[in-house]
Design a protein around this motif. Structure first.
Motif, PDB file in Angstrom:
ATOM      1  N   ASN A  42       0.805  -1.209   0.000  1.00 55.34           N
ATOM      2  CA  ASN A  42       0.000   0.000   0.000  1.00 55.34           C
ATOM      3  C   ASN A  42       0.843   1.267   0.000  1.00 55.34           C
ATOM      4  N   LEU A  43       2.132   1.125   0.355  1.00 53.75           N
ATOM      5  CA  LEU A  43       3.009   2.289   0.451  1.00 53.75           C
ATOM      6  C   LEU A  43       3.984   2.401  -0.713  1.00 53.75           C
ATOM      7  N   THR A  44       3.925   1.474  -1.654  1.00 52.12           N
ATOM      8  CA  THR A  44       4.770   1.530  -2.849  1.00 52.12           C
ATOM      9  C   THR A  44       3.949   1.129  -4.072  1.00 52.12           C
ATOM     10  N   LEU A  45       4.547   1.276  -5.246  1.00 54.11           N
ATOM     11  CA  LEU A  45       3.899   0.832  -6.487  1.00 54.11           C
ATOM     12  C   LEU A  45       4.407  -0.527  -6.945  1.00 54.11           C
ATOM     13  N   VAL A  46       5.349  -1.097  -6.194  1.00 51.54           N
ATOM     14  CA  VAL A  46       6.036  -2.309  -6.636  1.00 51.54           C
ATOM     15  C   VAL A  46       5.071  -3.482  -6.746  1.00 51.54           C
ATOM     16  N   THR A  47       5.165  -4.196  -7.872  1.00 53.09           N
ATOM     17  CA  THR A  47       4.346  -5.373  -8.113  1.00 53.09           C
ATOM     18  C   THR A  47       5.081  -6.294  -9.082  1.00 53.09           C
ATOM     19  N   ASP A  48       4.784  -7.579  -9.018  1.00 49.64           N
ATOM     20  CA  ASP A  48       5.418  -8.542  -9.935  1.00 49.64           C
ATOM     21  C   ASP A  48       4.812  -8.480 -11.332  1.00 49.64           C
ATOM     22  N   ALA A  49       3.651  -7.879 -11.459  1.00 47.61           N
ATOM     23  CA  ALA A  49       2.985  -7.818 -12.770  1.00 47.61           C
ATOM     24  C   ALA A  49       2.542  -6.386 -13.052  1.00 47.61           C
ATOM     25  N   PRO A  50       3.496  -5.484 -13.322  1.00 52.61           N
ATOM     26  CA  PRO A  50       3.143  -4.069 -13.488  1.00 52.61           C
ATOM     27  C   PRO A  50       2.199  -3.793 -14.651  1.00 52.61           C
ATOM     28  N   GLU A  51       2.339  -4.556 -15.752  1.00 56.35           N
ATOM     29  CA  GLU A  51       1.490  -4.293 -16.916  1.00 56.35           C
ATOM     30  C   GLU A  51       0.015  -4.586 -16.600  1.00 56.35           C
ATOM     31  N   PRO A 103      11.551   5.615  -2.955  1.00 60.39           N
ATOM     32  CA  PRO A 103      10.910   4.620  -2.081  1.00 60.39           C
ATOM     33  C   PRO A 103       9.637   4.031  -2.686  1.00 60.39           C
ATOM     34  N   ILE A 104       8.885   4.848  -3.401  1.00 67.31           N
ATOM     35  CA  ILE A 104       7.636   4.365  -4.004  1.00 67.31           C
ATOM     36  C   ILE A 104       7.918   3.379  -5.124  1.00 67.31           C
ATOM     37  N   PHE A 105       9.091   3.493  -5.758  1.00 62.10           N
ATOM     38  CA  PHE A 105       9.465   2.598  -6.851  1.00 62.10           C
ATOM     39  C   PHE A 105      10.272   1.392  -6.357  1.00 62.10           C
ATOM     40  N   GLY A 106      10.459   1.288  -5.049  1.00 60.38           N
ATOM     41  CA  GLY A 106      11.225   0.170  -4.501  1.00 60.38           C
ATOM     42  C   GLY A 106      12.715   0.331  -4.668  1.00 60.38           C
ATOM     43  N   ALA A 107      13.184   1.564  -4.818  1.00 60.38           N
ATOM     44  CA  ALA A 107      14.614   1.837  -5.003  1.00 60.38           C
ATOM     45  C   ALA A 107      15.131   2.664  -3.836  1.00 60.38           C
ATOM     46  N   LYS A 108      16.435   2.871  -3.810  1.00 61.39           N
ATOM     47  CA  LYS A 108      17.071   3.743  -2.838  1.00 61.39           C
ATOM     48  C   LYS A 108      18.066   4.645  -3.552  1.00 61.39           C
ATOM     49  N   GLY A 109      18.161   5.898  -3.081  1.00 62.30           N
ATOM     50  CA  GLY A 109      19.160   6.794  -3.651  1.00 62.30           C
ATOM     51  C   GLY A 109      18.945   7.051  -5.125  1.00 62.30           C
ATOM     52  N   VAL A 110      20.071   7.311  -5.813  1.00 67.79           N
ATOM     53  CA  VAL A 110      20.007   7.690  -7.224  1.00 67.79           C
ATOM     54  C   VAL A 110      20.802   6.740  -8.120  1.00 67.79           C
ATOM     55  N   SER A 111      21.454   5.727  -7.529  1.00 66.69           N
ATOM     56  CA  SER A 111      22.318   4.838  -8.320  1.00 66.69           C
ATOM     57  C   SER A 111      21.554   4.048  -9.374  1.00 66.69           C
ATOM     58  N   TYR A 112      20.327   3.628  -9.064  1.00 69.14           N
ATOM     59  CA  TYR A 112      19.549   2.880 -10.058  1.00 69.14           C
ATOM     60  C   TYR A 112      19.284   3.737 -11.288  1.00 69.14           C
ATOM     61  N   ASP A 113      18.964   5.008 -11.075  1.00 64.81           N
ATOM     62  CA  ASP A 113      18.724   5.907 -12.212  1.00 64.81           C
ATOM     63  C   ASP A 113      20.012   6.167 -12.988  1.00 64.81           C
ATOM     64  N   PHE A 114      21.134   6.322 -12.281  1.00 65.71           N
ATOM     65  CA  PHE A 114      22.415   6.479 -12.963  1.00 65.71           C
ATOM     66  C   PHE A 114      22.717   5.254 -13.824  1.00 65.71           C
ATOM     67  N   TYR A 115      22.423   4.067 -13.296  1.00 64.48           N
ATOM     68  CA  TYR A 115      22.662   2.838 -14.058  1.00 64.48           C
ATOM     69  C   TYR A 115      21.831   2.831 -15.341  1.00 64.48           C
ATOM     70  N   GLU A 116      20.544   3.162 -15.220  1.00 65.01           N
ATOM     71  CA  GLU A 116      19.669   3.153 -16.397  1.00 65.01           C
ATOM     72  C   GLU A 116      20.159   4.150 -17.450  1.00 65.01           C
TER      73      GLU A 116
END
Length: 481
Positions: free
Chosen positions: A150-159, A409-422
């Motif tokens: 309920n506190l994030t958007l994370v799901t195994d089937a986003p589509e 946090p809503i996307f199940g990530a932390k910080g900015v490293s995931y975005d830098f990777y993408e």
């Protein structure tokens, strides 16, 4: 058959010679210089690396090529996959773990004693003490997991979970509403912000600027605090964090209002922003509008409110979300131009900018960067495959960009490293290397809302961390040989 005469042969040769003069000659001799010119325009293309940085870059690019080669074989390339599915692969990536080392948040909740005095939200049951409710459950673990869902958007089937932009935007904003009852309790408000700073600090970030809508914060007895109190707490917590982490340089707040508000409400927000900036000049960086651009008012609709600071001779920096849309030719699509006309310091998202050559050239001429938020853009169904992100075109021509995690946090990530990777693996393409990462880090300092002396100090601290990062990784790679 009669053989051609010598005169006929001469005529044929003459015609062929004349024809060759009329045909364009392949410009192979210009190929290398043109490719070098193109590469020099890319983000970081003009940076000169030290010998140690060059050695590290060779290894980094090698790892990147290996991961891309594997992806071509398996068909699983994280930037082309939905982040909720790709995160597991990213966490295993050697490139991602290098980037992490690089220096660079329906159910309702309420804290109350005694019973909450306010009426319950529409279509909800009466307030139930969470401790009592959990004791009635047979599967407490599943209940706890449902709280996280309920506190994030994370799901195994986003589509399947989010079939349209309208649907996911509704869910996205609902998450903020659900979390607000928890976060806006004064002790949690302070702890939440401190934890946010800690997560960025652990991700090797030295300074942050956070957009905050400054909702009402309450105490256990129902006492409510105003926006001035909230900014004062942001300032207090930041100073405490810097005291405990001397190599962290601080945080500033960008006060935001929802773009669904009408002109009179936005005028009130602007007046509040000017007063807060006058009261907290070192903490409040400026103003922005948040929310779904396609559903909210355009900047042009709100121009009478947004020009108030100018009419009063007050400097209120703007950091507008603008062009966070796939639609072209709408009033919202024109936000990228209007943001520039309103002297925005940065353009948030700016996906539409490449469709507006005049606005893009103006942005480049005035050195106004785009805040690129790849994971947010993908999760909110604006760009499915990040290799096709509009920022790829901006980076290819060296347009100023900075990387933002939006709402990790809503996307199940932390910080900015995931975005830098993408950005490094997908948006920047095969040519993105250590110079790209270095330029993006430097740009985050250059285009911040810090004062010149603050920027100088931050760059000095960052440079020392960068040099250590390069040295440590170089030693690590040498040991592997």
């Amino acid at each position: 058959m009669k053989p051609p005469s010598s005169q006929g042969l001469r005529l044929t040769c003459l015609l062929l010679a004349l024809a060759s003069l009329c045909l364009p000659i392949p410009l192979w001799k210009d190929r290398d210089s043109l490719m070098q010119e193109e590469k020099a325009q890319e983000t970081g293309g003009n940076l000169v690396l030290s010998r140690q940085e060059q050695q590290l870059n060779t290894k980094l690019v090698s790892l990147k090529k290996m991961e891309i080669a594997t992806a071509m074989t398996t068909g699983q390339f994280p930037p082309s996959m939905h982040f909720f599915r790709a995160k597991r692969l990213i966490d295993q990536s050697k490139v991602f773990n290098i980037i992490k080392l690089m220096p660079k948040g329906t159910v309702r909740f309420r804290f109350s004693k005694p019973h909450p005095p306010h009426p319950v939200p529409a279509q909800c049951s009466q307030w139930v003490l969470l401790e009592s409710y959990r004791k009635q459950l047979h599967n407490v673990s599943e209940f706890d997991r449902s709280l996280v869902r309920n506190l994030t958007l994370v799901t195994d089937a986003p589509e399947q979970a989010y079939p349209s932009q309208t649907f996911i935007w509704k869910r996205f904003e609902e998450v903020f509403l659900i979390a607000s009852g928890l976060i806006c309790y004064a002790p949690v408000f302070k702890a939440y912000f401190y934890q946010g700073l800690l997560e960025f600090y652990e991700d090797n970030v030295q300074y942050v600027e956070i957009r905050a809508i400054l909702p009402t914060v309450y105490e256990l007895d129902g006492t409510q605090h105003n926006k001035s109190w909230s900014v004062a707490i942001y300032q207090e917590v930041t100073r405490q964090f810097v005291k405990e982490h001397p190599d962290f340089l601080g945080a500033k707040i960008i006060f935001t209002a929802h773009r669904m508000l009408n002109v009179s409400q936005i005028k009130e927000a602007i007046v509040t922003a000017m007063a807060l900036r006058a009261q907290f000049p070192d903490t409040l960086a400026g103003f922005d509008l948040v929310g779904d651009e396609d559903e909210g008012h355009s900047l042009w609709d709100l121009k009478d409110a947004l020009t108030i600071p100018y009419s009063l001779g007050v400097n209120l920096p703007y950091f507008f979300h603008a062009g966070e849309t796939d639609w072209q030719g709408t009033s919202v699509d024109n936000n990228v131009l209007d943001a520039l006309l309103l002297n925005a310091s940065r353009i948030g998202h700016g996906l539409a900018l490449i469709k507006h050559p005049v606005a893009k050239n103006l942005s480049l001429k005035r050195d106004i960067p785009v805040e690129v938020c790849p994971i947010s853009n993908q999760v909110l169904l604006l760009v499915a495959d990040l290799r096709s992100h509009p920022a790829a075109a901006l980076m290819a021509e060296g347009h100023p960009v900075v990387i933002s995690p939006d709402d990790p946090p809503i996307f199940g990530a932390k910080g900015v490293s995931y975005d830098f990777y993408e950005v490094f693996m997908g948006i920047g393409g095969m040519n993105a290397d250590l110079r790209t990462l270095k330029q993006l880090a430097l740009s985050s300092i250059k285009y911040s809302a810090m004062l010149p002396d603050e920027k100088a100090k931050t760059k000095e601290v960052w440079q020392k961390k960068w040099d250590q990062f390069v040295a440590d990784l170089s030693d690590s790679f040498l040991r592997e040989l």
